[in-house]
Write a protein that holds these residues in place. Sequence first.
Motif, PDB file in Angstrom:
ATOM      1  N   VAL A   1     -33.880  64.105  17.320  1.00  0.00           N
ATOM      2  CA  VAL A   1     -33.159  63.392  16.255  1.00  0.00           C
ATOM      3  C   VAL A   1     -34.133  62.412  15.532  1.00  0.00           C
ATOM      4  O   VAL A   1     -34.609  61.616  16.041  1.00  0.00           O
ATOM      5  CB  VAL A   1     -32.084  62.551  16.990  1.00  0.00           C
ATOM      6  CG1 VAL A   1     -31.101  61.919  15.751  1.00  0.00           C
ATOM      7  CG2 VAL A   1     -31.153  63.314  17.806  1.00  0.00           C
TER       8      VAL A   1
ATOM      9  N   TYR B   1     -34.452  63.082  22.715  1.00  0.00           N
ATOM     10  CA  TYR B   1     -33.450  62.304  23.611  1.00  0.00           C
ATOM     11  C   TYR B   1     -32.922  63.210  24.635  1.00  0.00           C
ATOM     12  O   TYR B   1     -32.667  64.409  24.406  1.00  0.00           O
ATOM     13  CB  TYR B   1     -32.319  61.785  22.967  1.00  0.00           C
ATOM     14  CG  TYR B   1     -32.697  60.644  21.698  1.00  0.00           C
ATOM     15  CD1 TYR B   1     -32.641  59.441  21.876  1.00  0.00           C
ATOM     16  CD2 TYR B   1     -32.814  61.163  20.228  1.00  0.00           C
ATOM     17  CE1 TYR B   1     -32.928  58.535  21.183  1.00  0.00           C
ATOM     18  CE2 TYR B   1     -33.246  60.107  19.548  1.00  0.00           C
ATOM     19  CZ  TYR B   1     -33.401  58.626  19.842  1.00  0.00           C
ATOM     20  OH  TYR B   1     -33.765  57.824  18.765  1.00  0.00           O
TER      21      TYR B   1
ATOM     22  N   ASP C   1     -29.619  64.302  26.018  1.00  0.00           N
ATOM     23  CA  ASP C   1     -28.132  64.168  25.450  1.00  0.00           C
ATOM     24  C   ASP C   1     -27.117  64.395  26.380  1.00  0.00           C
ATOM     25  O   ASP C   1     -26.735  64.968  27.163  1.00  0.00           O
ATOM     26  CB  ASP C   1     -27.943  65.504  24.478  1.00  0.00           C
ATOM     27  CG  ASP C   1     -26.852  65.600  23.795  1.00  0.00           C
ATOM     28  OD1 ASP C   1     -25.929  64.502  23.807  1.00  0.00           O
ATOM     29  OD2 ASP C   1     -26.082  66.703  23.482  1.00  0.00           O
TER      30      ASP C   1
ATOM     31  N   THR D   1     -24.048  63.696  25.137  1.00  0.00           N
ATOM     32  CA  THR D   1     -22.806  64.101  24.453  1.00  0.00           C
ATOM     33  C   THR D   1     -22.377  65.514  24.502  1.00  0.00           C
ATOM     34  O   THR D   1     -21.172  65.679  23.947  1.00  0.00           O
ATOM     35  CB  THR D   1     -23.223  63.342  23.155  1.00  0.00           C
ATOM     36  OG1 THR D   1     -23.866  64.253  22.161  1.00  0.00           O
ATOM     37  CG2 THR D   1     -23.610  61.985  22.923  1.00  0.00           C
TER      38      THR D   1
ATOM     39  N   ALA E   1     -24.813  51.341  22.855  1.00  0.00           N
ATOM     40  CA  ALA E   1     -25.599  52.488  22.323  1.00  0.00           C
ATOM     41  C   ALA E   1     -27.098  52.564  21.860  1.00  0.00           C
ATOM     42  O   ALA E   1     -27.788  53.286  22.158  1.00  0.00           O
ATOM     43  CB  ALA E   1     -24.627  53.152  21.166  1.00  0.00           C
TER      44      ALA E   1
ATOM     45  N   CYS F   1     -29.381  52.175  24.849  1.00  0.00           N
ATOM     46  CA  CYS F   1     -29.369  53.749  25.541  1.00  0.00           C
ATOM     47  C   CYS F   1     -30.430  54.440  24.660  1.00  0.00           C
ATOM     48  O   CYS F   1     -31.133  55.190  25.229  1.00  0.00           O
ATOM     49  CB  CYS F   1     -27.905  54.365  25.625  1.00  0.00           C
ATOM     50  SG  CYS F   1     -26.758  53.683  26.678  1.00  0.00           S
ATOM     51  N   LYS F   2     -30.242  54.440  23.597  1.00  0.00           N
ATOM     52  CA  LYS F   2     -30.993  55.489  22.569  1.00  0.00           C
ATOM     53  C   LYS F   2     -32.437  54.688  22.681  1.00  0.00           C
ATOM     54  O   LYS F   2     -33.334  55.754  22.556  1.00  0.00           O
ATOM     55  CB  LYS F   2     -30.710  55.330  21.083  1.00  0.00           C
ATOM     56  CG  LYS F   2     -29.181  55.980  20.705  1.00  0.00           C
ATOM     57  CD  LYS F   2     -28.635  55.654  19.446  1.00  0.00           C
ATOM     58  CE  LYS F   2     -27.154  56.526  19.256  1.00  0.00           C
ATOM     59  NZ  LYS F   2     -26.772  55.973  18.097  1.00  0.00           N
TER      60      LYS F   2
ATOM     61  N   TRP G   1     -28.999  59.841  24.185  1.00  0.00           N
ATOM     62  CA  TRP G   1     -28.034  59.609  23.312  1.00  0.00           C
ATOM     63  C   TRP G   1     -26.622  59.635  23.922  1.00  0.00           C
ATOM     64  O   TRP G   1     -26.403  60.543  24.480  1.00  0.00           O
ATOM     65  CB  TRP G   1     -28.399  60.870  22.349  1.00  0.00           C
ATOM     66  CG  TRP G   1     -27.555  60.655  21.006  1.00  0.00           C
ATOM     67  CD1 TRP G   1     -26.364  60.867  20.652  1.00  0.00           C
ATOM     68  CD2 TRP G   1     -28.197  60.183  19.877  1.00  0.00           C
ATOM     69  NE1 TRP G   1     -26.034  60.681  19.450  1.00  0.00           N
ATOM     70  CE2 TRP G   1     -27.189  60.025  18.743  1.00  0.00           C
ATOM     71  CE3 TRP G   1     -29.576  59.711  19.512  1.00  0.00           C
ATOM     72  CZ2 TRP G   1     -27.669  59.622  17.378  1.00  0.00           C
ATOM     73  CZ3 TRP G   1     -29.829  59.412  18.153  1.00  0.00           C
ATOM     74  CH2 TRP G   1     -28.741  59.084  17.080  1.00  0.00           C
TER      75      TRP G   1
END
Length: 462
Positions: A64, A69, A71, A73, A411, A414-415, A420
């Motif tokens: 990204v 990252y 992921d 999600t 968030a 975490c990133k 992510w």
Amino acid sequence: MTRGGGPHTINTMVDVATAPSLLPTLDNARTRELDKKHVLHSWSAQNAINPPPVTEASGVRMTVDGTSYIDFTSQLVNVNIGYQHPKLVAAIQEQAGRLMTVSPAMANDMRSEAARVIAEVAPDGMNMVFFTNGGAEANENAIRMARLHTGRHKVLAAYRSYHGATHGAITLTGEPRRFGSEPGIPGVVHFFGPYLYRSPFHATTEAEEGDRALQHLREVMVAEGTDKIAAIILETIVGTNGILMPPDGYLRGVRELCDEFGILLIADEVMAGFARTGEWFAINHWDVVPDLISFAKGVNSGYVPLGGVILSDAVAGSFMDTAYPGGLTYSGHPLACASAVASVSIMKEEGIVEHARDLGERVIGPKLRELAQAHRSVGEVRGIGVFWALELVTDPDARTPLTADQMNQVAAACKGAGMWPFIAGNRVHIVPPCVITEEEFAEGVRALEDGLAVADGFVAGS
């Protein structure tokens, strides 16, 4: 070969490997510029967002805006098979070379085979598939089928639910995202489903919550006229609104209520289906057979848009001699159906359903419960398979949710640590691709702990 005597020659034997590309290569700055100028993004005030470009992805990782990252999600909980699975990519490329598109009025080998393999993993007695382009369209058609089959018009749906953003599906949706689209279609009535952590029924145990939720549902059905209700639609496991696990016996109870009053049960498995919960369909965990199943997302991990409705033999029978009055230009698109055939095959070959089940029981669940013990901000852990949520609170006793600004800080942490996250309300949803390994999960959890450390700082008395 020429068409209509025109000047353009159409070469039907193009060598894709050597043909010049018609696709530009854009750097991230140009991507952002064009996105800002031309793309209207969903659920967003356009001036308040600056979407980061995703340039590449593989397995459970995505890049990204130049940073890699892990992921957690799966994009929108749909990349179940992981990014760029080589066999699935190859199958799509192969089908593109065979046949790109055909009308839904025609028969097509990949459409026929996709319907067969999907019906094969569905509950017994569900043998016919109507294809759509995604989950919202699947739910639209499911309620239309239910109304036609029963001759009734009302549909019951839960308040804590999301069923899509088309006109009918957003009316079915119970959560606030429906507000901007109201008034919606007529005949939709909402009810409260079970959610013990924030019980609307003042229950203290899972059994109480399930029993009281069923009594509430019965009362709503009677108040609305049981002979007027065509269907109840529910997410087997509520997704975006919290990964809410139904108490044991609840889905069985809903099935019995439906049978008592001649109402159809529609299981929205758009998010929970195809390995996400460690079963082909989440409803299999409770050995309940619905009348209709809506699916999308995990059926082919979103590689090509595809969704659909699986019909019970009884409901399908309504359309054997009477036309079903609905259709879509791209229903059962060959490219999408080929991707589904390949995806189901890969899931079987690689044991992805079994892997998701094992990982959830042996690794993910125990680790998240361990985190809950270590972090005061974790109010509750819920989930199954590779479908989990941590509900974050600033006061464990009062169960006060973290605010949107506080969740943004979680968030960001975490990133910053290389993961992510999926943020929904005051929850971090743990929904990585179902192919994630133990080592990759552990890496993501280390980043999650950075986010939870930030969340702990918001807890009263910290």
